[in-house]
Design an enzyme around this catalytic site. Structure first.
Site, PDB file in Angstrom:
ATOM      1  N   GLU A 197       0.857  -1.203   0.134  1.00 58.40           N
ATOM      2  CA  GLU A 197      -0.186   0.108   0.053  1.00 58.40           C
ATOM      3  C   GLU A 197       0.887   1.380  -0.044  1.00 58.40           C
ATOM      4  O   GLU A 197       0.646   2.236  -0.679  1.00 58.40           O
ATOM      5  CB  GLU A 197      -0.901  -0.161   1.070  1.00 58.40           C
ATOM      6  CG  GLU A 197      -2.124  -0.727   0.950  1.00 58.40           C
ATOM      7  CD  GLU A 197      -1.951  -2.453   1.268  1.00 58.40           C
ATOM      8  OE1 GLU A 197      -2.919  -3.224   0.732  1.00 58.40           O
ATOM      9  OE2 GLU A 197      -0.980  -2.766   1.638  1.00 58.40           O
ATOM     10  N   HIS A 214      -9.796  -5.814  10.543  1.00 60.23           N
ATOM     11  CA  HIS A 214     -10.171  -5.649   9.226  1.00 60.23           C
ATOM     12  C   HIS A 214     -11.727  -5.045   9.530  1.00 60.23           C
ATOM     13  O   HIS A 214     -12.306  -5.099   8.700  1.00 60.23           O
ATOM     14  CB  HIS A 214     -10.357  -7.071   8.588  1.00 60.23           C
ATOM     15  CG  HIS A 214      -9.175  -7.600   8.303  1.00 60.23           C
ATOM     16  ND1 HIS A 214      -8.301  -8.234   9.005  1.00 60.23           N
ATOM     17  CD2 HIS A 214      -8.497  -7.734   6.966  1.00 60.23           C
ATOM     18  CE1 HIS A 214      -7.296  -8.516   8.576  1.00 60.23           C
ATOM     19  NE2 HIS A 214      -7.231  -8.362   7.281  1.00 60.23           N
TER      20      HIS A 214
END
Length: 329
Positions: free
Chosen positions: A61, A130
């Site tokens: 990322e 998450h």
């Protein structure tokens, strides 16, 4: 005319339309190309636009966000898909220290027209790492605009606006559990300006404010309250920063009560900011304290019974509204 299409299709249409119009726009992220997107938002886009504009990235990322930020500062208009905003924390240095600050650091010479998008918050049994909602994290950063959408119609209009017209970095938050939800989307082209909340249901007795998938809770609670002759006005913020607190204030002037529903943790949250703004500018209109229902102040567990206890729901929202209506006996 309008078509019944899914939330994910509305997002795809927004990107397709803007990419056909402007060759500077491109999409990059993990699995957006060959796999058609982790959630099939980018399905078919590789076949139309090719690998130079629909770009599969490594699982890095920070790296691919840095590439996109550099591209934006050099005249392109990237869209970066994060598989989840939970993963985007790895790219926070580029978002916070480069994308958001470059316009100021360059004395107004270098813009960063980039859209960071992906699903936000809990999507069920995915565990604590998450399942975080991130609106308040990014809304705290000057130089960034934050959008958090609840439905396909708003998502398409706001995403087209962000890609085509905005010169600032845009944080665009979706919902994994909403991607399959269908609604009517107009055939004609439309844009929705950032920074304007939407009254989804008019009412007279209490104002309920929410955004993203917590709008489900807000609307369902309003429908339950209607059965007891309590008329709730429901406002979808849509854009978190800039915050359209004036629409909330005008509603509170009418209803004299405010309840806020959000998926985030309570400390230093969006509901904290709304509460401050409304009590400062609208104290004389309030007939009860501003109340809110948030996620539990703890990491979200995996077990479904603990998830249901941790996140806002209809029953607790109805109870809270009755409290501000002084009907809690």
């Amino acid at each position: 005319m309008a078509r019944l299409i899914a939330y994910r299709e509305a997002l795809r249409e927004a990107m397709n339309e803007e990419m056909r119009r402007d060759e500077r726009v491109f999409l990059m992220g993990e699995e957006v190309a060959e796999y058609n997107g982790a959630y099939k938002v980018s399905q078919g886009m590789l076949a139309e636009f090719g690998p130079k504009r629909i770009i599969d990235t490594p699982i890095s990322e920070l790296g691919f966000t840095a590439v996109a930020v550099g591209a934006a500062q050099n005249g392109l208009r990237p869209i970066v898909e994060f598989m989840t905003w939970n993963f985007a924390v790895l790219a926070m240095d580029q978002i916070l220290n480069t994308a958001s600050k470059m316009l100021a650091m360059s004395g107004g010479q270098i813009n960063c027209p980039i859209v960071f998008r992906g699903p936000n918050g809990s999507a069920g049994q995915l565990g604590a790492q998450h399942s975080t909602a991130f609106e308040s994290y990014y809304a705290n950063i000057p130089g960034i605009k934050v959008v958090s959408t609840s439905n396909g119609y708003d998502a398409k209009g706001l995403l087209k606006q962000a890609i085509r017209f905005e010169e600032d970095p845009i944080i665009f938050m979706e919902s994994e559990v909403s991607y399959g939800e269908k609604m009517d989307i107009p055939d004609e082209e439309y844009y929705i300006p950032l920074g304007k909340a939407d009254i989804k249901k008019a009412g007279r007795d209490v104002t309920i404010v929410s955004w993203n998938k917590m709008m489900r809770v807000a609307m369902d609670a309003a429908n339950e309250l209607e059965k007891e002759n309590i008329s709730a006005e429901v406002i979808d913020l849509r854009t978190i920063r800039p915050l359209d607190w004036m629409t909330i204030l005008e509603s509170v002037k009418k209803t004299n009560r405010l309840v806020i529903i959000e998926e985030q943790w309570p400390f230093a949250s969006i509901s904290s900011e709304i509460s401050y703004r409304i009590q400062k500018e609208g104290f004389d209109y309030l007939d009860a304290p501003i109340r809110r229902i948030t996620a539990a102040d703890a990491p979200l567990h995996y077990a479904p019974n603990l998830i249901s206890l941790a996140l806002p729901d209809v029953a607790r929202t109805v109870k809270l509204v009755k409290e501000v209506m002084y009907q809690n006996k």
